[in-house]
Design a protein around this motif. Structure first.
Motif, PDB file in Angstrom:
ATOM      1  N   VAL A 452       0.834  -1.204   0.000  1.00 40.08           N
ATOM      2  CA  VAL A 452       0.000   0.000   0.000  1.00 40.08           C
ATOM      3  C   VAL A 452       0.869   1.253   0.000  1.00 40.08           C
ATOM      4  O   VAL A 452       0.627   2.200  -0.763  1.00 40.08           O
ATOM      5  CB  VAL A 452      -0.952   0.001   1.214  1.00 40.08           C
ATOM      6  N   GLN A 453       1.882   1.287   0.854  1.00 38.69           N
ATOM      7  CA  GLN A 453       2.745   2.465   0.906  1.00 38.69           C
ATOM      8  C   GLN A 453       3.486   2.679  -0.415  1.00 38.69           C
ATOM      9  O   GLN A 453       3.698   3.824  -0.846  1.00 38.69           O
ATOM     10  CB  GLN A 453       3.747   2.344   2.060  1.00 38.69           C
ATOM     11  N   TYR A 454       3.856   1.589  -1.067  1.00 36.74           N
ATOM     12  CA  TYR A 454       4.553   1.708  -2.347  1.00 36.74           C
ATOM     13  C   TYR A 454       3.643   2.312  -3.411  1.00 36.74           C
ATOM     14  O   TYR A 454       4.093   3.077  -4.275  1.00 36.74           O
ATOM     15  CB  TYR A 454       5.073   0.345  -2.807  1.00 36.74           C
ATOM     16  N   ALA A 455       2.351   1.988  -3.362  1.00 41.68           N
ATOM     17  CA  ALA A 455       1.400   2.588  -4.298  1.00 41.68           C
ATOM     18  C   ALA A 455       1.385   4.101  -4.117  1.00 41.68           C
ATOM     19  O   ALA A 455       1.354   4.857  -5.097  1.00 41.68           O
ATOM     20  CB  ALA A 455       0.012   2.002  -4.092  1.00 41.68           C
ATOM     21  N   HIS A 456       1.397   4.560  -2.870  1.00 45.29           N
ATOM     22  CA  HIS A 456       1.418   6.001  -2.625  1.00 45.29           C
ATOM     23  C   HIS A 456       2.725   6.615  -3.118  1.00 45.29           C
ATOM     24  O   HIS A 456       2.725   7.667  -3.777  1.00 45.29           O
ATOM     25  CB  HIS A 456       1.234   6.305  -1.140  1.00 45.29           C
ATOM     26  N   ALA A 457       3.841   5.980  -2.804  1.00 46.25           N
ATOM     27  CA  ALA A 457       5.137   6.492  -3.248  1.00 46.25           C
ATOM     28  C   ALA A 457       5.206   6.522  -4.774  1.00 46.25           C
ATOM     29  O   ALA A 457       5.750   7.476  -5.363  1.00 46.25           O
ATOM     30  CB  ALA A 457       6.256   5.633  -2.673  1.00 46.25           C
ATOM     31  N   ARG A 458       4.638   5.519  -5.404  1.00 48.38           N
ATOM     32  CA  ARG A 458       4.636   5.459  -6.877  1.00 48.38           C
ATOM     33  C   ARG A 458       3.817   6.615  -7.457  1.00 48.38           C
ATOM     34  O   ARG A 458       4.204   7.238  -8.445  1.00 48.38           O
ATOM     35  CB  ARG A 458       4.090   4.111  -7.333  1.00 48.38           C
ATOM     36  N   SER A 459       2.677   6.916  -6.834  1.00 51.82           N
ATOM     37  CA  SER A 459       1.853   8.022  -7.332  1.00 51.82           C
ATOM     38  C   SER A 459       2.585   9.355  -7.191  1.00 51.82           C
ATOM     39  O   SER A 459       2.453  10.241  -8.047  1.00 51.82           O
ATOM     40  CB  SER A 459       0.507   8.064  -6.593  1.00 51.82           C
ATOM     41  N   CYS A 460       3.351   9.502  -6.116  1.00 53.70           N
ATOM     42  CA  CYS A 460       4.151  10.716  -5.936  1.00 53.70           C
ATOM     43  C   CYS A 460       5.253  10.795  -6.998  1.00 53.70           C
ATOM     44  O   CYS A 460       5.575  11.883  -7.497  1.00 53.70           O
ATOM     45  CB  CYS A 460       4.772  10.740  -4.543  1.00 53.70           C
ATOM     46  N   ASN A 461       5.813   9.657  -7.346  1.00 57.07           N
ATOM     47  CA  ASN A 461       6.855   9.623  -8.370  1.00 57.07           C
ATOM     48  C   ASN A 461       6.286   9.999  -9.734  1.00 57.07           C
ATOM     49  O   ASN A 461       6.950  10.687 -10.530  1.00 57.07           O
ATOM     50  CB  ASN A 461       7.491   8.238  -8.422  1.00 57.07           C
ATOM     51  N   VAL A 462       5.043   9.562 -10.006  1.00 51.94           N
ATOM     52  CA  VAL A 462       4.385   9.955 -11.252  1.00 51.94           C
ATOM     53  C   VAL A 462       4.252  11.467 -11.309  1.00 51.94           C
ATOM     54  O   VAL A 462       4.492  12.099 -12.354  1.00 51.94           O
ATOM     55  CB  VAL A 462       3.005   9.278 -11.374  1.00 51.94           C
ATOM     56  N   ASP A 463       3.879  12.088 -10.194  1.00 52.59           N
ATOM     57  CA  ASP A 463       3.767  13.548 -10.150  1.00 52.59           C
ATOM     58  C   ASP A 463       5.117  14.215 -10.447  1.00 52.59           C
ATOM     59  O   ASP A 463       5.181  15.199 -11.194  1.00 52.59           O
ATOM     60  CB  ASP A 463       3.274  13.991  -8.772  1.00 52.59           C
ATOM     61  N   ARG A 464       6.173  13.685  -9.843  1.00 45.92           N
ATOM     62  CA  ARG A 464       7.497  14.272 -10.070  1.00 45.92           C
ATOM     63  C   ARG A 464       7.918  14.143 -11.534  1.00 45.92           C
ATOM     64  O   ARG A 464       8.424  15.099 -12.150  1.00 45.92           O
ATOM     65  CB  ARG A 464       8.529  13.599  -9.153  1.00 45.92           C
ATOM     66  N   ASN A 465       7.696  12.964 -12.101  1.00 45.30           N
ATOM     67  CA  ASN A 465       8.068  12.743 -13.499  1.00 45.30           C
ATOM     68  C   ASN A 465       7.214  13.577 -14.445  1.00 45.30           C
ATOM     69  O   ASN A 465       7.699  14.066 -15.472  1.00 45.30           O
ATOM     70  CB  ASN A 465       7.941  11.261 -13.850  1.00 45.30           C
ATOM     71  N   ALA A 466       5.942  13.741 -14.090  1.00 48.60           N
ATOM     72  CA  ALA A 466       5.053  14.549 -14.932  1.00 48.60           C
ATOM     73  C   ALA A 466       5.515  16.004 -14.937  1.00 48.60           C
ATOM     74  O   ALA A 466       5.531  16.666 -15.984  1.00 48.60           O
ATOM     75  CB  ALA A 466       3.618  14.443 -14.425  1.00 48.60           C
ATOM     76  N   GLU A 517      -5.687  -2.043   0.299  1.00 47.80           N
ATOM     77  CA  GLU A 517      -4.981  -3.075  -0.455  1.00 47.80           C
ATOM     78  C   GLU A 517      -5.639  -3.292  -1.816  1.00 47.80           C
ATOM     79  O   GLU A 517      -4.958  -3.497  -2.828  1.00 47.80           O
ATOM     80  CB  GLU A 517      -4.921  -4.364   0.350  1.00 47.80           C
ATOM     81  N   ASP A 518      -6.964  -3.233  -1.848  1.00 50.62           N
ATOM     82  CA  ASP A 518      -7.678  -3.369  -3.117  1.00 50.62           C
ATOM     83  C   ASP A 518      -7.378  -2.174  -4.021  1.00 50.62           C
ATOM     84  O   ASP A 518      -7.115  -2.343  -5.221  1.00 50.62           O
ATOM     85  CB  ASP A 518      -9.177  -3.470  -2.853  1.00 50.62           C
ATOM     86  N   LEU A 519      -7.415  -0.970  -3.464  1.00 52.04           N
ATOM     87  CA  LEU A 519      -7.119   0.231  -4.250  1.00 52.04           C
ATOM     88  C   LEU A 519      -5.685   0.189  -4.761  1.00 52.04           C
ATOM     89  O   LEU A 519      -5.425   0.517  -5.937  1.00 52.04           O
ATOM     90  CB  LEU A 519      -7.339   1.478  -3.394  1.00 52.04           C
ATOM     91  N   ALA A 520      -4.754  -0.192  -3.898  1.00 53.97           N
ATOM     92  CA  ALA A 520      -3.353  -0.270  -4.317  1.00 53.97           C
ATOM     93  C   ALA A 520      -3.184  -1.274  -5.449  1.00 53.97           C
ATOM     94  O   ALA A 520      -2.451  -1.024  -6.420  1.00 53.97           O
ATOM     95  CB  ALA A 520      -2.472  -0.655  -3.130  1.00 53.97           C
ATOM     96  N   GLY A 521      -3.866  -2.414  -5.350  1.00 57.86           N
ATOM     97  CA  GLY A 521      -3.773  -3.420  -6.396  1.00 57.86           C
ATOM     98  C   GLY A 521      -4.284  -2.896  -7.731  1.00 57.86           C
ATOM     99  O   GLY A 521      -3.657  -3.102  -8.786  1.00 57.86           O
ATOM    100  N   LYS A 522      -5.408  -2.209  -7.702  1.00 63.03           N
ATOM    101  CA  LYS A 522      -5.967  -1.644  -8.943  1.00 63.03           C
ATOM    102  C   LYS A 522      -5.063  -0.542  -9.494  1.00 63.03           C
ATOM    103  O   LYS A 522      -4.920  -0.379 -10.712  1.00 63.03           O
ATOM    104  CB  LYS A 522      -7.379  -1.121  -8.685  1.00 63.03           C
ATOM    105  N   TYR A 523      -4.444   0.221  -8.591  1.00 66.54           N
ATOM    106  CA  TYR A 523      -3.544   1.284  -9.041  1.00 66.54           C
ATOM    107  C   TYR A 523      -2.304   0.703  -9.707  1.00 66.54           C
ATOM    108  O   TYR A 523      -1.866   1.188 -10.763  1.00 66.54           O
ATOM    109  CB  TYR A 523      -3.137   2.177  -7.870  1.00 66.54           C
ATOM    110  N   HIS A 524      -1.715  -0.317  -9.101  1.00 67.04           N
ATOM    111  CA  HIS A 524      -0.517  -0.922  -9.695  1.00 67.04           C
ATOM    112  C   HIS A 524      -0.830  -1.484 -11.085  1.00 67.04           C
ATOM    113  O   HIS A 524      -0.014  -1.360 -12.010  1.00 67.04           O
ATOM    114  CB  HIS A 524       0.024  -2.027  -8.783  1.00 67.04           C
ATOM    115  N   LYS A 525      -2.005  -2.094 -11.254  1.00 61.45           N
ATOM    116  CA  LYS A 525      -2.399  -2.611 -12.574  1.00 61.45           C
ATOM    117  C   LYS A 525      -2.621  -1.460 -13.551  1.00 61.45           C
ATOM    118  O   LYS A 525      -2.246  -1.537 -14.725  1.00 61.45           O
ATOM    119  CB  LYS A 525      -3.661  -3.458 -12.436  1.00 61.45           C
ATOM    120  N   TRP A 526      -3.256  -0.404 -13.083  1.00 60.95           N
ATOM    121  CA  TRP A 526      -3.491   0.776 -13.926  1.00 60.95           C
ATOM    122  C   TRP A 526      -2.163   1.382 -14.355  1.00 60.95           C
ATOM    123  O   TRP A 526      -1.984   1.767 -15.525  1.00 60.95           O
ATOM    124  CB  TRP A 526      -4.313   1.791 -13.137  1.00 60.95           C
ATOM    125  N   TYR A 527      -1.227   1.455 -13.436  1.00 60.01           N
ATOM    126  CA  TYR A 527       0.089   2.024 -13.722  1.00 60.01           C
ATOM    127  C   TYR A 527       0.778   1.256 -14.847  1.00 60.01           C
ATOM    128  O   TYR A 527       1.461   1.846 -15.695  1.00 60.01           O
ATOM    129  CB  TYR A 527       0.942   2.000 -12.458  1.00 60.01           C
TER     130      TYR A 527
END
Length: 590
Positions: A452-466, A517-527
């Protein structure tokens, strides 16, 4: 459109059908309120975005075939803004497909409400006294108390998110035999003697005994030279020396417990001392009131509470024949104190108790009823189950400091506060839980808190890269979020407010963890399926036959990238909000 908005629309549709005399024998008073109408996410996505069984609920009341009634619902719902199509399935399910703009509207709502998204005020005006942990001040907080610390604090956060006023309370059992046993153990340790048979063991006893001796010495008192006495069994009796150890050591233990709680991100509004119930006369007043109500009688030289009148399995002694109060005397006074105290008297007293307290439920509920309150409403008792700590697949039973238990400090030292809190909350407290230290220390997707925490960190990384790629979310057209992966993520976001509400009403903090955990799973697949930031093709990708498809995937249209960036940010906000309810941090990098 959220599930709550759909439920409200279905409620309004039902009322419209009644007004138009199209719903058979159904009347308005038989239509459930919107918050009682189930709007579910179908397991088979070909069945639509959302499904409702309202026609099957009301078919019998309307005197109609549920499928026929569902058809009437479908006909009206199809004309509503934001709904693309409606189909009737099976015996009367109503399957709803939203248009892409309506489905994506949740993103705009999340971004607008930010940290308030998911909160509501349906418990506003209610004061809930939440008592949890409440370990005896005779040793460090053990793993069972640690579970209550994580669960209770998360429960308080969730209740507050639903508008309730919450008083977090810790009850110190500082009156009675356990304190005597604690003091006896300290005296024995200070003299280098064997621990009493019913005493407390562990290195912490030696530590506190030494601190007492040192503290007294600094005040010019040789505590070890004070008089000692032996009781009739030859054990350490009530003496000046034992009292001096008790007087000094109990506050030391209090301080250790308070520090452990603070370090675990748990802060209490009230630290309540059992002793105060006797010192200020609360126990005497409570017994007097019960006597005036006709619920007290004398028998065999003892004073009894006639709790069987209120569905307890037997009457309870409250003052023993030797004149000493039984444990329930303080329990009675404490409940009354919570309900009538000057500052923040509670509407509901919630007790979070360990697995060995199941037998307390009947007697405590009888106390509630005896004072004219409603068991289950004014008093609620939650019973938690055991925690097993595993290392290398084997049970961990020994603590370096506490001797025979794993403590809160042992756990946080091993895996950290985030992993400790999350792992203790994610399983319902009504079930036993295994805490795998190796798993929680790992940085893999099998570790739920990391996932779950990695999903949040990944979303922050998307913001930085964007930002680095000059991708902006300004003016995004959210109707472009129309892929299957988009839809899964949008639906997950829309469900968050109802999860927060249910977690509060059902007293089930683990629902938040399961949702995350469900949201994180869907986010990782979306990513993995949708790009936000453009990427250059590698030489190998350029040479492939499907290079144009690869290029289209890795270089999304600017409008699509902007919409996806907003969706990414909405996920980031909800992940942070949900982790916050569990007292777990949302790291920006991992």
């Amino acid at each position: 459109m959220s599930p709550e908005a759909l439920a409200q629309l279905i409620n309004e549709t039902a009322r419209s059908l009644v007004e138009e005399n199209k719903a058979g024998e159904l009347t308005a008073d038989l239509i459930p309120q919107a918050d009682k109408i189930a709007v579910m996410r179908p397991k088979d996505r070909s069945h639509g975005d959302w499904a409702a069984n309202i026609a099957m609920q009301l078919g019998k009341k309307a005197g109609m075939n549920p499928r026929e009634l569902a058809g009437l619902f479908a006909e009206k719902l199809e004309t509503a803004d934001g709904i693309k199509s409606v189909e009737v399935a099976g015996p009367g399910f109503i399957n709803i497909i939203l248009d892409s703009a309506s489905a994506a509207a949740v993103v705009a709502r999340v971004l607008e409400e930010a940290d308030k998204f998911g909160t509501n005020d349906h418990l506003a005006g209610k004061t809930l006294n939440l008592e949890f942990v409440s370990a005896n001040p005779t040793g460090p907080v053990h793993i069972g108390g640690t579970r209550w610390a994580a669960t209770g604090d998360s429960m308080a956060r969730i209740l507050e998110a639903n508008g309730a006023g919450v008083v977090r309370e810790y009850y110190f059992n500082d009156h009675g035999t356990q304190i005597d046993r604690f003091a006896k153990s300290l005296v024995s340790a200070a003299h280098g003697e064997e621990t009493p048979e019913d005493g407390y063991k562990g290195e912490y006893i030696n530590e506190i005994a030494a601190r007492v001796v040192e503290e007294a010495k600094n005040e010019g008192i040789d505590v070890l030279a004070l008089p000692r006495v032996k009781d009739e069994n030859g054990d350490e009796g009530d003496s000046q020396q034992r009292e001096e150890f008790r007087r000094r050591a109990v506050p030391m233990m209090f301080d250790e417990i308070k520090k452990s709680m603070r370090d675990f991100r748990v802060n209490f509004d009230v630290w309540f001392h059992e002793n105060s119930l006797y010192d200020n006369g609360d126990v005497d007043r409570a017994i007097k009131e019960l006597k005036e109500r006709g619920d007290i009688y004398e028998k065999d030289g003892a004073t009894w509470f006639e709790s069987s009148k209120y569905n307890d399995d037997k009457d309870r002694v409250i003052i023993k024949s030797d004149g000493n109060a039984a444990y329930i005397a303080a329990d009675i006074a404490y409940y009354l104190n919570k309900r009538r105290r000057k500052n923040n008297p509670c509407d509901t007293a919630i007790y979070m108790l360990g697995a060995d307290h199941h037998g307390y439920i009947g007697r405590m509920m009888s106390v509630c009823a005896a004072f004219g309150d409603v068991p289950g409403e004014n008093m609620q008792i939650l019973i938690g189950q055991l925690v097993n700590v595993l290392k290398d697949g084997q049970a961990v039973r020994m603590s370096k400091r506490a001797g025979n238990v794993v403590t809160i400090d042992d756990l946080t030292e091993a895996v950290g506060i985030d992993a400790a809190r999350y792992s203790l909350v994610r399983t319902s407290y009504t079930q036993s839980v295994d805490i795998d230290l190796d798993l929680l220390a790992s940085h893999t997707n099998d570790n739920p808190v990391y996932y779950v925490q990695y999903a949040h960190a990944r979303s922050c990384n998307v913001d930085r890269n964007a930002a680095a790629a000059s991708v902006t979310a300004q003016g995004a057209d959210l109707s472009l979020l129309d892929t299957a992966a988009d839809g899964e993520l949008l639906a997950a976001l829309a469900q968050y407010p109802s999860v927060v509400s249910a977690a509060a009403d059902l007293r089930e903090p683990h629902r938040i963890a399961h949702y995350l955990e469900d949201l994180a799973g869907k986010y990782h697949k979306w990513y993995a399926a949708e790009r936000v930031v453009p990427m250059e093709l590698t030489d190998a990708e350029k040479s492939r036959e499907n290079s144009e498809e690869i290029a289209k995937f890795k270089n999304p249209e600017p409008a699509c990238a902007s919409a996806r960036l907003q969706l990414n940010d909405a996920v980031r906000i909800v992940l942070e909000n949900g982790l916050g309810l569990l007292g777990v941090t949302a790291p920006e990098k991992m």
